[in-house]
Scaffold this motif. Structure first.
Motif, PDB file in Angstrom:
ATOM      1  N   VAL A 116       0.693  -1.317  -0.226  1.00  0.00           N
ATOM      2  CA  VAL A 116      -0.167   0.067   0.020  1.00  0.00           C
ATOM      3  C   VAL A 116       0.871   1.254  -0.071  1.00  0.00           C
ATOM      4  CG1 VAL A 116      -1.796   1.290   1.275  1.00  0.00           C
ATOM      5  CG2 VAL A 116      -1.897  -1.230   1.113  1.00  0.00           C
ATOM      6  N   ASN A 117       1.807   1.238   0.814  1.00  0.00           N
ATOM      7  CA  ASN A 117       2.665   2.492   1.033  1.00  0.00           C
ATOM      8  C   ASN A 117       3.538   2.769  -0.283  1.00  0.00           C
ATOM      9  OD1 ASN A 117       2.221   3.462   3.500  1.00  0.00           O
ATOM     10  ND2 ASN A 117       3.300   1.794   4.550  1.00  0.00           N
ATOM     11  N   TYR A 118       3.874   1.659  -0.910  1.00  0.00           N
ATOM     12  CA  TYR A 118       4.594   1.562  -2.161  1.00  0.00           C
ATOM     13  C   TYR A 118       3.639   2.373  -3.263  1.00  0.00           C
ATOM     14  CZ  TYR A 118       7.361   0.481  -6.608  1.00  0.00           C
ATOM     15  OH  TYR A 118       7.975   0.643  -7.718  1.00  0.00           O
ATOM     16  N   ALA A 119       2.611   1.999  -3.374  1.00  0.00           N
ATOM     17  CA  ALA A 119       1.482   2.530  -4.180  1.00  0.00           C
ATOM     18  C   ALA A 119       1.321   3.843  -4.025  1.00  0.00           C
ATOM     19  CB  ALA A 119       0.378   1.679  -4.065  1.00  0.00           C
ATOM     20  N   CYS A 120       1.167   4.360  -2.721  1.00  0.00           N
ATOM     21  CA  CYS A 120       1.088   5.752  -2.281  1.00  0.00           C
ATOM     22  C   CYS A 120       2.421   6.372  -2.716  1.00  0.00           C
ATOM     23  CB  CYS A 120       0.957   5.896  -0.913  1.00  0.00           C
ATOM     24  SG  CYS A 120      -0.542   5.243  -0.257  1.00  0.00           S
ATOM     25  N   LEU A 121       3.385   5.989  -2.514  1.00  0.00           N
ATOM     26  CA  LEU A 121       4.795   6.873  -3.116  1.00  0.00           C
ATOM     27  C   LEU A 121       4.692   7.074  -4.696  1.00  0.00           C
ATOM     28  CD1 LEU A 121       7.653   7.732  -2.251  1.00  0.00           C
ATOM     29  CD2 LEU A 121       8.275   5.514  -2.463  1.00  0.00           C
ATOM     30  N   ARG A 122       4.389   5.741  -5.220  1.00  0.00           N
ATOM     31  CA  ARG A 122       4.515   6.004  -6.833  1.00  0.00           C
ATOM     32  C   ARG A 122       3.414   7.036  -7.187  1.00  0.00           C
ATOM     33  NH1 ARG A 122       8.246   5.508  -9.289  1.00  0.00           N
ATOM     34  NH2 ARG A 122       7.213   4.738 -11.140  1.00  0.00           N
ATOM     35  N   LEU A 123       2.292   7.043  -6.533  1.00  0.00           N
ATOM     36  CA  LEU A 123       1.284   7.960  -6.997  1.00  0.00           C
ATOM     37  C   LEU A 123       1.741   9.654  -6.754  1.00  0.00           C
ATOM     38  CD1 LEU A 123      -1.907   6.393  -5.581  1.00  0.00           C
ATOM     39  CD2 LEU A 123      -1.443   6.790  -8.005  1.00  0.00           C
ATOM     40  N   LEU A 124       2.360   9.696  -5.474  1.00  0.00           N
ATOM     41  CA  LEU A 124       2.960  11.095  -5.405  1.00  0.00           C
ATOM     42  C   LEU A 124       4.114  11.444  -6.002  1.00  0.00           C
ATOM     43  CD1 LEU A 124       2.679  10.804  -1.276  1.00  0.00           C
ATOM     44  CD2 LEU A 124       1.525  12.229  -2.810  1.00  0.00           C
ATOM     45  N   GLN A 125       4.875  10.467  -6.505  1.00  0.00           N
ATOM     46  CA  GLN A 125       6.197  10.903  -7.330  1.00  0.00           C
ATOM     47  C   GLN A 125       5.818  11.074  -8.713  1.00  0.00           C
ATOM     48  OE1 GLN A 125       8.559   6.958  -6.692  1.00  0.00           O
ATOM     49  NE2 GLN A 125       9.619   8.140  -5.205  1.00  0.00           N
ATOM     50  N   ARG A 126       4.368  10.708  -9.413  1.00  0.00           N
ATOM     51  CA  ARG A 126       4.094  10.972 -10.642  1.00  0.00           C
ATOM     52  C   ARG A 126       3.718  12.481 -10.727  1.00  0.00           C
ATOM     53  NH1 ARG A 126       0.225   5.488 -11.354  1.00  0.00           N
ATOM     54  NH2 ARG A 126       2.095   4.362 -11.610  1.00  0.00           N
ATOM     55  N   LEU A 127       3.280  13.295  -9.565  1.00  0.00           N
ATOM     56  CA  LEU A 127       2.841  14.488  -9.692  1.00  0.00           C
ATOM     57  C   LEU A 127       3.862  15.431 -10.139  1.00  0.00           C
ATOM     58  CD1 LEU A 127       0.978  14.892  -6.126  1.00  0.00           C
ATOM     59  CD2 LEU A 127       0.033  14.503  -8.366  1.00  0.00           C
ATOM     60  N   LYS A 128       3.741  16.375 -10.928  1.00  0.00           N
ATOM     61  CA  LYS A 128       4.431  17.316 -11.501  1.00  0.00           C
ATOM     62  C   LYS A 128       4.851  18.634 -10.681  1.00  0.00           C
ATOM     63  CE  LYS A 128       4.490  14.771 -15.282  1.00  0.00           C
ATOM     64  NZ  LYS A 128       5.666  13.980 -15.728  1.00  0.00           N
ATOM     65  N   GLN A 129       5.901  18.780 -10.533  1.00  0.00           N
ATOM     66  CA  GLN A 129       6.447  19.864  -9.875  1.00  0.00           C
ATOM     67  C   GLN A 129       5.812  20.147  -8.651  1.00  0.00           C
ATOM     68  OE1 GLN A 129       5.384  23.113 -12.833  1.00  0.00           O
ATOM     69  NE2 GLN A 129       7.448  23.143 -13.680  1.00  0.00           N
ATOM     70  N   PRO A 130       5.771  19.186  -7.661  1.00  0.00           N
ATOM     71  CA  PRO A 130       5.359  19.115  -6.309  1.00  0.00           C
ATOM     72  C   PRO A 130       5.811  20.307  -5.695  1.00  0.00           C
ATOM     73  CG  PRO A 130       7.072  17.678  -6.388  1.00  0.00           C
ATOM     74  CD  PRO A 130       7.070  18.241  -7.757  1.00  0.00           C
ATOM     75  N   ASP A 131       4.848  20.929  -4.694  1.00  0.00           N
ATOM     76  CA  ASP A 131       5.087  22.005  -3.917  1.00  0.00           C
ATOM     77  C   ASP A 131       5.910  21.529  -2.444  1.00  0.00           C
ATOM     78  OD1 ASP A 131       3.164  21.370  -2.257  1.00  0.00           O
ATOM     79  OD2 ASP A 131       1.669  22.824  -2.966  1.00  0.00           O
ATOM     80  N   VAL A 132       6.070  22.521  -1.545  1.00  0.00           N
ATOM     81  CA  VAL A 132       6.734  21.996  -0.412  1.00  0.00           C
ATOM     82  C   VAL A 132       5.842  20.895   0.397  1.00  0.00           C
ATOM     83  CG1 VAL A 132       5.807  24.055   1.083  1.00  0.00           C
ATOM     84  CG2 VAL A 132       8.022  22.691   1.710  1.00  0.00           C
ATOM     85  N   ASN A 133       4.480  21.127   0.516  1.00  0.00           N
ATOM     86  CA  ASN A 133       3.609  20.279   0.976  1.00  0.00           C
ATOM     87  C   ASN A 133       3.729  18.792   0.427  1.00  0.00           C
ATOM     88  OD1 ASN A 133       2.699  21.146   3.188  1.00  0.00           O
ATOM     89  ND2 ASN A 133       0.563  21.343   2.639  1.00  0.00           N
ATOM     90  N   LEU A 134       3.628  18.714  -0.885  1.00  0.00           N
ATOM     91  CA  LEU A 134       3.523  17.677  -1.631  1.00  0.00           C
ATOM     92  C   LEU A 134       5.296  16.857  -1.500  1.00  0.00           C
ATOM     93  CD1 LEU A 134       1.729  18.438  -4.695  1.00  0.00           C
ATOM     94  CD2 LEU A 134       0.828  17.113  -2.904  1.00  0.00           C
ATOM     95  N   ARG A 135       6.028  17.492  -1.303  1.00  0.00           N
ATOM     96  CA  ARG A 135       7.218  17.029  -1.060  1.00  0.00           C
ATOM     97  C   ARG A 135       7.514  16.365   0.362  1.00  0.00           C
ATOM     98  NH1 ARG A 135       9.171  21.779  -3.994  1.00  0.00           N
ATOM     99  NH2 ARG A 135      10.053  22.596  -1.711  1.00  0.00           N
ATOM    100  N   ALA A 136       6.540  17.042   1.358  1.00  0.00           N
ATOM    101  CA  ALA A 136       6.795  16.510   2.740  1.00  0.00           C
ATOM    102  C   ALA A 136       5.818  15.156   2.590  1.00  0.00           C
ATOM    103  CB  ALA A 136       5.930  17.505   3.582  1.00  0.00           C
ATOM    104  N   ALA A 137       4.800  14.922   1.944  1.00  0.00           N
ATOM    105  CA  ALA A 137       3.994  13.839   1.924  1.00  0.00           C
ATOM    106  C   ALA A 137       4.893  12.661   1.144  1.00  0.00           C
ATOM    107  CB  ALA A 137       2.474  14.053   0.922  1.00  0.00           C
ATOM    108  N   THR A 138       5.638  13.141   0.275  1.00  0.00           N
ATOM    109  CA  THR A 138       6.267  12.059  -0.423  1.00  0.00           C
ATOM    110  C   THR A 138       7.285  11.511   0.547  1.00  0.00           C
ATOM    111  OG1 THR A 138       5.964  13.150  -2.613  1.00  0.00           O
ATOM    112  CG2 THR A 138       7.953  11.452  -2.359  1.00  0.00           C
ATOM    113  N   THR A 139       7.921  12.596   1.508  1.00  0.00           N
ATOM    114  CA  THR A 139       8.973  11.949   2.448  1.00  0.00           C
ATOM    115  C   THR A 139       8.168  11.022   3.686  1.00  0.00           C
ATOM    116  OG1 THR A 139      10.127  14.013   2.208  1.00  0.00           O
ATOM    117  CG2 THR A 139      10.313  12.676   4.228  1.00  0.00           C
ATOM    118  N   PHE A 140       7.092  11.346   3.863  1.00  0.00           N
ATOM    119  CA  PHE A 140       6.270  10.414   4.659  1.00  0.00           C
ATOM    120  C   PHE A 140       6.060   9.161   4.031  1.00  0.00           C
ATOM    121  CE2 PHE A 140       4.349  12.932   8.407  1.00  0.00           C
ATOM    122  CZ  PHE A 140       4.974  13.893   8.224  1.00  0.00           C
ATOM    123  N   SER A 141       5.473   8.971   2.977  1.00  0.00           N
ATOM    124  CA  SER A 141       5.469   7.486   2.180  1.00  0.00           C
ATOM    125  C   SER A 141       6.736   6.791   2.079  1.00  0.00           C
ATOM    126  CB  SER A 141       4.643   7.915   1.061  1.00  0.00           C
ATOM    127  OG  SER A 141       3.561   8.382   1.039  1.00  0.00           O
TER     128      SER A 141
END
Length: 200
Positions: A116-141
């Motif tokens: 599940v967490n790998y799926a979340c990580l891949r979904l977040l990594q696909r986002l283009k030009q992530p802001d600081v908040n989305l980068r934080a979310a990627t770090t969490f996953s």
């Protein structure tokens, strides 16, 4: 180039998916952690619950300006550090009072959570030009995925050796990973704040 509205829509959809998945995994960790008397499982349950709160903050931040987004990211970093302290206390308590973790329970739950967490990580990594908040979310996953691997190994060692120290060790490692992630998020938020101030 992705249109602003389409970009925000994709980010919102992704955050909702990872939020719901993390809430479900947190519940699973808590239940199996209590049943399996595992510090590592409960630690990851708290971690995923804090992630859920962070994703909720990130969703709210999508409709606000850069200042609000950096504040939300800062709050995310602080929450991660608070979570780490709580896990350290739980590990210390179990070390003193003793515990009897169930290896197979740890292994099964960690394997499910890793997928599940790998799926979340891949979904977040696909986002283009992530802001600081989305980068934080990627770090969490990413932190969650690494922790899941640790629990899987710890569960195997608990089953093999018949002792609780692998469980406590992973609980401790989870806390240390959280501390590292929290510091990185706070640094990123501070750098973003500085950049926004210079741009303004």
């Amino acid at each position: 180039m992705t249109a602003p509205d389409a970009k925000v829509s994709a980010e919102r959809r992704t955050l909702w998916i990872v939020l719901l998945l993390n809430a479900a995994i947190a519940a699973g960790f808590f239940v199996t952690g209590l049943i399996g008397d595992s510090s590592a499982l409960i630690a990851n349950g708290v971690d995923n619950l804090s992630d859920t709160a962070v994703y909720a903050l990130s969703l709210i931040a999508l409709n606000h300006g850069p200042t609000w987004k950096t504040r939300a990211a800062t709050m995310s970093g602080v929450m991660l550090l608070i979570f780490a302290v709580g896990i350290l206390i739980d590990v210390g308590r179990r070390y003193i009072q003793g515990s009897d973790p169930i290896g197979p329970t740890m292994m099964v739950m960690s394997a499910i959570a890793a997928v599940v967490n790998y799926a979340c990580l891949r979904l977040l990594q696909r986002l283009k030009q992530p802001d600081v908040n989305l980068r934080a979310a990627t770090t969490f996953s990413f932190n969650d995925f690494i922790s899941n691997g640790g629990i899987l190994i710890a569960g195997a060692l608990v089953l093999w050796l018949g002792t609780n120290w692998p469980d406590l060790l992973v609980g401790l490692a989870t806390a240390l990973i959280a501390i590292k992630g929290g510091i990185e998020i706070l640094r990123d938020a501070r750098a973003e704040t500085k950049t926004n101030a210079e741009t303004a």
